[in-house]
Design a protein around this motif. Structure first.
Motif, PDB file in Angstrom:
ATOM      1  N   MET A  68      42.833  58.511 120.786  1.00 25.16           N
ATOM      2  CA  MET A  68      43.401  57.222 120.498  1.00 25.16           C
ATOM      3  C   MET A  68      42.867  56.245 121.530  1.00 25.16           C
ATOM      4  SD  MET A  68      47.353  56.105 121.013  1.00 25.16           S
ATOM      5  CE  MET A  68      47.974  55.380 119.546  1.00 25.16           C
ATOM      6  N   CYS A  69      42.390  55.120 121.079  1.00 26.41           N
ATOM      7  CA  CYS A  69      41.863  54.094 121.979  1.00 26.41           C
ATOM      8  C   CYS A  69      42.516  52.743 121.683  1.00 26.41           C
ATOM      9  CB  CYS A  69      40.355  53.971 121.827  1.00 26.41           C
ATOM     10  SG  CYS A  69      39.452  55.447 122.342  1.00 26.41           S
ATOM     11  N   LEU A  70      42.696  51.977 122.733  1.00 27.12           N
ATOM     12  CA  LEU A  70      43.258  50.637 122.619  1.00 27.12           C
ATOM     13  C   LEU A  70      42.425  49.668 123.447  1.00 27.12           C
ATOM     14  CD1 LEU A  70      47.058  51.393 123.210  1.00 27.12           C
ATOM     15  CD2 LEU A  70      45.956  50.955 121.017  1.00 27.12           C
ATOM     16  N   THR A  71      42.459  48.412 123.060  1.00 24.97           N
ATOM     17  CA  THR A  71      41.843  47.384 123.901  1.00 24.97           C
ATOM     18  C   THR A  71      42.673  47.243 125.168  1.00 24.97           C
ATOM     19  OG1 THR A  71      43.150  45.595 122.962  1.00 24.97           O
ATOM     20  CG2 THR A  71      41.025  46.092 121.871  1.00 24.97           C
ATOM     21  N   THR A  72      42.091  46.658 126.183  1.00 27.21           N
ATOM     22  CA  THR A  72      42.825  46.438 127.435  1.00 27.21           C
ATOM     23  C   THR A  72      44.080  45.614 127.174  1.00 27.21           C
ATOM     24  OG1 THR A  72      40.804  46.573 128.737  1.00 27.21           O
ATOM     25  CG2 THR A  72      42.673  45.458 129.754  1.00 27.21           C
ATOM     26  N   GLU A  73      43.954  44.578 126.361  1.00 23.19           N
ATOM     27  CA  GLU A  73      45.087  43.704 126.050  1.00 23.19           C
ATOM     28  C   GLU A  73      46.218  44.496 125.375  1.00 23.19           C
ATOM     29  OE1 GLU A  73      46.175  39.642 123.567  1.00 23.19           O
ATOM     30  OE2 GLU A  73      44.101  40.312 123.643  1.00 23.19           O
ATOM     31  N   ALA A  74      45.877  45.319 124.390  1.00 26.17           N
ATOM     32  CA  ALA A  74      46.895  46.102 123.678  1.00 26.17           C
ATOM     33  C   ALA A  74      47.548  47.125 124.606  1.00 26.17           C
ATOM     34  CB  ALA A  74      46.271  46.800 122.471  1.00 26.17           C
ATOM     35  N   LEU A  75      46.755  47.786 125.450  1.00 26.89           N
ATOM     36  CA  LEU A  75      47.325  48.762 126.375  1.00 26.89           C
ATOM     37  C   LEU A  75      48.248  48.089 127.379  1.00 26.89           C
ATOM     38  CD1 LEU A  75      47.583  51.647 127.374  1.00 26.89           C
ATOM     39  CD2 LEU A  75      45.524  51.270 128.758  1.00 26.89           C
ATOM     40  N   MET A  76      47.856  46.947 127.910  1.00 28.98           N
ATOM     41  CA  MET A  76      48.700  46.243 128.881  1.00 28.98           C
ATOM     42  C   MET A  76      50.010  45.785 128.233  1.00 28.98           C
ATOM     43  SD  MET A  76      47.357  46.530 131.748  1.00 28.98           S
ATOM     44  CE  MET A  76      46.116  47.789 131.659  1.00 28.98           C
ATOM     45  N   LEU A  77      49.953  45.381 126.976  1.00 29.25           N
ATOM     46  CA  LEU A  77      51.166  44.996 126.253  1.00 29.25           C
ATOM     47  C   LEU A  77      52.090  46.207 126.122  1.00 29.25           C
ATOM     48  CD1 LEU A  77      52.798  42.893 124.708  1.00 29.25           C
ATOM     49  CD2 LEU A  77      51.516  43.527 122.663  1.00 29.25           C
ATOM     50  N   PHE A  78      51.540  47.353 125.721  1.00 28.79           N
ATOM     51  CA  PHE A  78      52.315  48.588 125.617  1.00 28.79           C
ATOM     52  C   PHE A  78      52.916  48.960 126.978  1.00 28.79           C
ATOM     53  CE2 PHE A  78      51.970  53.270 126.307  1.00 28.79           C
ATOM     54  CZ  PHE A  78      53.106  53.638 125.601  1.00 28.79           C
ATOM     55  N   LEU A  79      52.113  48.927 128.024  1.00 28.61           N
ATOM     56  CA  LEU A  79      52.592  49.311 129.360  1.00 28.61           C
ATOM     57  C   LEU A  79      53.687  48.373 129.869  1.00 28.61           C
ATOM     58  CD1 LEU A  79      49.233  50.295 131.079  1.00 28.61           C
ATOM     59  CD2 LEU A  79      50.974  51.825 130.115  1.00 28.61           C
ATOM     60  N   SER A  80      53.641  47.126 129.453  1.00 32.32           N
ATOM     61  CA  SER A  80      54.664  46.160 129.898  1.00 32.32           C
ATOM     62  C   SER A  80      56.048  46.505 129.359  1.00 32.32           C
ATOM     63  CB  SER A  80      54.277  44.737 129.501  1.00 32.32           C
ATOM     64  OG  SER A  80      54.433  44.544 128.099  1.00 32.32           O
ATOM     65  N   LEU A  81      56.100  47.334 128.317  1.00 32.92           N
ATOM     66  CA  LEU A  81      57.377  47.756 127.739  1.00 32.92           C
ATOM     67  C   LEU A  81      57.981  48.955 128.475  1.00 32.92           C
ATOM     68  CD1 LEU A  81      56.360  47.573 123.978  1.00 32.92           C
ATOM     69  CD2 LEU A  81      57.635  45.862 125.289  1.00 32.92           C
ATOM     70  N   LEU A  82      57.185  49.623 129.301  1.00 34.17           N
ATOM     71  CA  LEU A  82      57.623  50.833 129.990  1.00 34.17           C
ATOM     72  C   LEU A  82      58.169  50.517 131.381  1.00 34.17           C
ATOM     73  CD1 LEU A  82      54.576  53.138 129.173  1.00 34.17           C
ATOM     74  CD2 LEU A  82      56.773  53.010 127.966  1.00 34.17           C
ATOM     75  N   PRO A  83      59.036  51.380 131.903  1.00 35.39           N
ATOM     76  CA  PRO A  83      59.465  51.203 133.294  1.00 35.39           C
ATOM     77  C   PRO A  83      58.258  51.362 134.223  1.00 35.39           C
ATOM     78  CG  PRO A  83      60.803  52.880 132.163  1.00 35.39           C
ATOM     79  CD  PRO A  83      59.665  52.525 131.255  1.00 35.39           C
ATOM     80  N   GLN A  84      58.062  50.438 135.118  1.00 35.62           N
ATOM     81  CA  GLN A  84      56.874  50.444 135.975  1.00 35.62           C
ATOM     82  C   GLN A  84      56.788  51.668 136.888  1.00 35.62           C
ATOM     83  OE1 GLN A  84      54.206  48.282 135.611  1.00 35.62           O
ATOM     84  NE2 GLN A  84      55.441  48.054 133.761  1.00 35.62           N
ATOM     85  N   GLU A  85      57.918  52.312 137.181  1.00 30.80           N
ATOM     86  CA  GLU A  85      57.884  53.480 138.063  1.00 30.80           C
ATOM     87  C   GLU A  85      57.253  54.713 137.416  1.00 30.80           C
ATOM     88  OE1 GLU A  85      62.081  53.190 136.355  1.00 30.80           O
ATOM     89  OE2 GLU A  85      60.741  51.804 137.397  1.00 30.80           O
ATOM     90  N   ILE A  86      57.028  54.692 136.097  1.00 28.81           N
ATOM     91  CA  ILE A  86      56.383  55.845 135.450  1.00 28.81           C
ATOM     92  C   ILE A  86      54.905  55.583 135.156  1.00 28.81           C
ATOM     93  CG2 ILE A  86      58.565  56.613 134.429  1.00 28.81           C
ATOM     94  CD1 ILE A  86      57.361  55.760 131.677  1.00 28.81           C
ATOM     95  N   VAL A  87      54.379  54.436 135.602  1.00 27.95           N
ATOM     96  CA  VAL A  87      52.995  54.059 135.321  1.00 27.95           C
ATOM     97  C   VAL A  87      52.211  53.957 136.627  1.00 27.95           C
ATOM     98  CG1 VAL A  87      51.498  52.316 134.283  1.00 27.95           C
ATOM     99  CG2 VAL A  87      53.743  52.768 133.280  1.00 27.95           C
ATOM    100  N   ASP A  88      51.091  54.706 136.709  1.00 35.41           N
ATOM    101  CA  ASP A  88      50.172  54.624 137.848  1.00 35.41           C
ATOM    102  C   ASP A  88      48.857  54.055 137.351  1.00 35.41           C
ATOM    103  OD1 ASP A  88      51.931  55.824 139.719  1.00 35.41           O
ATOM    104  OD2 ASP A  88      51.371  57.801 138.978  1.00 35.41           O
ATOM    105  N   ILE A  89      48.410  52.947 137.952  1.00 35.65           N
ATOM    106  CA  ILE A  89      47.209  52.259 137.481  1.00 35.65           C
ATOM    107  C   ILE A  89      46.143  52.267 138.567  1.00 35.65           C
ATOM    108  CG2 ILE A  89      46.267  50.050 136.688  1.00 35.65           C
ATOM    109  CD1 ILE A  89      49.024  49.398 135.540  1.00 35.65           C
ATOM    110  N   SER A  90      44.916  52.653 138.182  1.00 33.83           N
ATOM    111  CA  SER A  90      43.747  52.521 139.051  1.00 33.83           C
ATOM    112  C   SER A  90      42.643  51.858 138.226  1.00 33.83           C
ATOM    113  CB  SER A  90      43.302  53.877 139.593  1.00 33.83           C
ATOM    114  OG  SER A  90      42.751  54.673 138.570  1.00 33.83           O
ATOM    115  N   ASP A  91      41.482  51.654 138.830  1.00 35.24           N
ATOM    116  CA  ASP A  91      40.390  50.973 138.113  1.00 35.24           C
ATOM    117  C   ASP A  91      39.889  51.759 136.909  1.00 35.24           C
ATOM    118  OD1 ASP A  91      40.451  48.820 139.811  1.00 35.24           O
ATOM    119  OD2 ASP A  91      38.832  49.562 141.085  1.00 35.24           O
TER     120      ASP A  91
END
Length: 64
Positions: free
Chosen positions: A1-24
């Motif tokens: 499954m692939c998403l654009t950066t914009e779509a993934l960031m929108l999805f991630l914005s719905l999640l609690p930030q403590e369960i998301v780890d972001i790197s480059d």
């Protein structure tokens, strides 16, 4: 499954930030059962999580 950066960031914005780890080069979403790892591929972010989950469900069904 692939998403654009914009779509993934929108999805991630719905999640609690403590369960998301972001790197480059990858994003990890920690979940109850297993983590979903998103990796950048060209202009999109892709994960194998749906395929892994489907394989796990099929494996469980064959044990019955």
């Amino acid at each position: 499954m692939c998403l654009t950066t914009e779509a993934l960031m929108l999805f991630l914005s719905l999640l609690p930030q403590e369960i998301v780890d972001i790197s480059d080069e990858r994003i990890v979403v920690r979940a109850e059962v297993r983590d979903a790892v998103w990796q950048v591929k060209g202009d999109e972010w892709c994960t194998q999580a749906p395929k892994i989950d489907a394989a796990f469900r099929l494996r469980q069904g064959s044990d019955a």
